[in-house]
Design an enzyme around this catalytic site. Sequence first.
Site, short mmCIF file in Angstrom:
data_model
loop_
_atom_site.label_atom_id
_atom_site.label_comp_id
_atom_site.label_asym_id
_atom_site.label_seq_id
_atom_site.Cartn_x
_atom_site.Cartn_y
_atom_site.Cartn_z
N HIS A 28 0.94 -1.39 -0.04
CA HIS A 28 0.02 -0.11 -0.04
C HIS A 28 0.91 1.19 0.00
O HIS A 28 0.67 2.14 0.74
CB HIS A 28 -0.85 0.16 1.12
CG HIS A 28 -0.76 -0.68 2.48
ND1 HIS A 28 0.21 0.00 3.32
CD2 HIS A 28 -1.38 -1.48 3.23
CE1 HIS A 28 0.09 -0.63 4.11
NE2 HIS A 28 -0.87 -1.56 4.38
N HIS A 82 -5.40 -10.60 13.14
CA HIS A 82 -5.48 -9.30 12.28
C HIS A 82 -6.36 -9.41 11.17
O HIS A 82 -5.91 -10.77 10.49
CB HIS A 82 -3.89 -8.77 11.96
CG HIS A 82 -3.96 -7.49 11.42
ND1 HIS A 82 -4.94 -6.54 11.36
CD2 HIS A 82 -2.82 -6.89 10.71
CE1 HIS A 82 -4.77 -5.51 10.65
NE2 HIS A 82 -3.33 -5.59 10.22
N GLU A 84 -6.63 -7.94 8.10
CA GLU A 84 -5.85 -7.28 6.92
C GLU A 84 -5.67 -8.48 6.03
O GLU A 84 -5.16 -9.55 6.45
CB GLU A 84 -4.38 -6.24 7.14
CG GLU A 84 -4.49 -5.60 6.31
CD GLU A 84 -3.19 -4.37 6.14
OE1 GLU A 84 -2.74 -4.32 7.24
OE2 GLU A 84 -3.19 -3.47 5.28
N ASP A 86 -3.19 -9.20 4.17
CA ASP A 86 -2.04 -10.11 4.14
C ASP A 86 -1.93 -11.07 5.12
O ASP A 86 -0.97 -12.13 5.15
CB ASP A 86 -0.85 -9.05 4.12
CG ASP A 86 -0.93 -7.96 5.44
OD1 ASP A 86 -2.14 -7.78 5.59
OD2 ASP A 86 0.22 -7.80 5.87
N HIS A 147 -1.73 -2.76 13.69
CA HIS A 147 -1.73 -1.57 12.82
C HIS A 147 -3.07 -1.34 12.14
O HIS A 147 -3.22 -0.19 11.45
CB HIS A 147 -0.54 -1.63 11.80
CG HIS A 147 -0.93 -1.44 10.24
ND1 HIS A 147 -1.33 -2.39 9.42
CD2 HIS A 147 -1.17 -0.33 9.64
CE1 HIS A 147 -1.75 -1.66 8.29
NE2 HIS A 147 -1.39 -0.34 8.41
N TYR A 194 10.28 -0.12 7.84
CA TYR A 194 8.78 -0.70 7.98
C TYR A 194 8.09 0.09 9.05
O TYR A 194 7.08 0.82 8.85
CB TYR A 194 9.00 -2.12 8.71
CG TYR A 194 7.70 -2.73 9.11
CD1 TYR A 194 6.93 -3.46 8.34
CD2 TYR A 194 7.28 -2.80 10.37
CE1 TYR A 194 5.84 -4.16 8.61
CE2 TYR A 194 6.01 -3.26 10.90
CZ TYR A 194 5.27 -4.00 9.85
OH TYR A 194 3.92 -4.60 10.42
N HIS A 227 5.51 -10.40 10.11
CA HIS A 227 6.39 -10.11 8.99
C HIS A 227 7.70 -10.25 9.33
O HIS A 227 8.29 -9.52 10.17
CB HIS A 227 6.24 -8.78 8.35
CG HIS A 227 4.73 -8.72 7.70
ND1 HIS A 227 4.10 -9.09 6.69
CD2 HIS A 227 3.66 -7.52 8.22
CE1 HIS A 227 3.10 -8.68 6.52
NE2 HIS A 227 2.67 -7.93 7.46
FE1 FEO Z 1 -1.59 -4.56 9.11
FE2 FEO Z 1 0.60 -7.04 7.91
O1 FEO Z 1 -0.90 -6.25 8.06
#
Ligand code: FEO
Length: 402
Positions: A28, A82, A84, A86, A147, A194, A227
């Site tokens: 993004h 989470h 999201e 990903d 996040h 990051y 990640h």
């Molecule tokens: Fe907020 Fe790795 O997604």
Amino acid sequence: MAGPNEAVRVSDKVYWVGAIDYNIRDFHGYHTALGSTYNAYLIKGEDNILIDTVKRDFSEELFSRVSSVVDLSDIRYIISNHAEPDHASSLAMAIEKIKPEKVFASKIGVQNLKALYGLEGVDAVEDGKEVKLGGVTLTHMETRMLHWPDSMITYLAEDKLLFSQDALSMHLGSSERFADEIQMDVLEEMANRYFANILTPYSQLVLKLLDKVAAIGLEIEVVAPDHGPIWRKDVGRIVEIYRTLALQKPKKKAVIFYDSMWGNTEKMARAIGEGVADAGAEAKVMSLKANHRSDVAGELLDAGALLVGSPTLNNNIFPSVADVMTYLKGLKFRNKSGVAFGSYGWSGEAGKLICDMLESMNVELITDPLKNRFAPDADMLETCREFGKTTAAKLEEMVRDE
Ligand code: FEO
């Protein structure tokens, strides 16, 4: 060393069953120069538990890694830390294949999983409560806005392991699974990029989370983020890196980013950079023809000054500069001073427009914008050098005040 698409043992009960995305370059808007990983984990206990899934394109990699340890049908619970995509865009497919008895998420996670993927019947966990599930002891802690509003982290007491989700993460797609297999300067650089591009707006929340985890005295021997590499040795190092980044303490460093139509704004940028460096501060001179917006964000995190160079085009900010300014504004950096500069032909509005933006970003303006009609002459370049020295003096003051 695990074979292709096999799980990797992390601790007594936990396996990494995620996916490596060597090719992703746009997350993004953030240029992920070294790719990323979508880390999912399997807790192998009396009952097996899957923690998170992966980006949809990588679902087969996830299922293959899980299957190298247990049959998919032997997983009883899924925990989604989470929503999201990903981490959760494979969740519907995982539910279909695994048919778990229960799927858990945070309260907002339950809402977001429904809104994003139409998933019904997900159970909400209780924030901060220790629970027994599948023969292991788990504590879920909401980490709202780290996040997304639905984010939470999960602690596995038996292995002293924290599934830290997006927190303590970095985008780094590598064949190594553990931080102790990767050079520390690479880890620091990737954590910086990051944090700057994802977590800067939530720096205060990161500090609060780190304080909270320390205050409740969680013993953590392994940090398993969503990640990048897993920390199984010296977990304090990634906590310390994150704390330093979240503090956003300014260094004697100026980020001077610019674009230029005919090279005149570039001449000003270089002269300002010379002035900053001559006065003993660090000058990062960054042309947008060679640097991505996320490179600028990465350099800005520990800088004290933001100097923005733009020509005026059609009474406005040059488009590439406006792009970066919009991006930086959203990231809500703290502790910056700055100003705009640039060449113009006849109207020269860009400087004021940028300074207005800087003020709206709580950047302390050092002076009025530094403008020059067409090509800077020797006097103007000297003015730019002097301005660089003024910026260095301001940086000195900011560092002293910290
Ligand atoms: Fe907020 Fe790795 O997604």
